[in-house]
Design a protein around this motif. Sequence first.
Motif: not given
Length: 327
Positions: A120-139
């Motif tokens: 599931p989506s990471p929670s907490g922080g702004n959209l930029g932060g959430v998206a950035s963590r998802t990018r890293e998870s993608l890698l």
Amino acid sequence: MNDSDVTALAAGVQAGERRALAQAITLVESTHPHDRPRAEALLTTLMPHTGQAIRLGISGAPGVGKSTFIEALGLYLLSLGQRLAVLAVDPSSQRTGGSIMGDKTRMELLSRELAAFIRPSPSGGNLGGVASRTRESLLLCEAAGYDVVIVETVGVGQSETAVAGMVDCFLLLQLPNAGDELQALKKGVVELADLVVVNKADISPTAAALAKSQFELALHLLQPVSAHWSPPVLTCSALHQQGLTAVWDTVMRHRAAITDGGDLPAKRARQAVDWLWALVNEQLRQDFRRHPAVAEALPRISDAVTRGDLSPTVACRQLRALYRPGE
Ligand code: GDP
């Protein structure tokens, strides 16, 4: 966790161990500053092993059928022998405390499959932060050898733009409702789409066909995103598993088109550099606002700008004059 733990974790991820991948994602998602060096060491170790997956973004309003669609498409991909990871960007999860997408019953069949990894989506922080963590998870998912990584998002805020900025192919899921294509056009999401899919075609094939032609018209009016690809519109029924083979064939056709045209490496390079600058901007902004002299003067200067007593240009110069990086 020490350096040798990071090495062991990286090895576990590369060996495709699900527990290691889940742990690695938890590490990159952590907002504790003391976890960052290890998260960065892990990512640096795994970077050479990333880039092999098909990165597919899927967006659509709540209720359009995203989880039904991803489950059906996912099971089809598994039947082709592919390994699939599903990640999410849900910026609502920190605003409301509850996620629009994150309840546990979603994609129940897919989540039981060993060849599928759902996070599931990471929670907490702004959209930029959430998206950035998802990018890293993608890698990390790529390093773990997943053939396809789906990044899902609901159409709230700027999350579609964030997801379109991290995938190779962006699929917009729509309902066969008259007028929906106008909404999507107004919000500027149609421009992001490499592929539009009208779901729930089983309810009314006529309505679905009409929505399809309206989207085709809308897309025709837009500039083509790439010289090698014009976004097509398909219809499907995720619930009855109809039309999904055609959707996947189209994703593969898109891939072939951008690979042959040489766009894919350029697209990924552009996305990586955009991400870099988004991070630099965000980090500098935070450093600036936290700087003691700036933080002290900010309320007074900001008030003066609000009242119209001070021009933003002069205010900016005054604040910058106070800023000493590293203090
Ligand atoms: P999400 O909020 O976008 O993830 O949507 P869901 O996948 O949870 O689906 C919302 C509702 O629409 C559920 O009741 C699904 O069973 C239903 N649904 C999804 N796809 C279809 C479809 O192709 N046809 C029909 N008739 N219902 C569907």
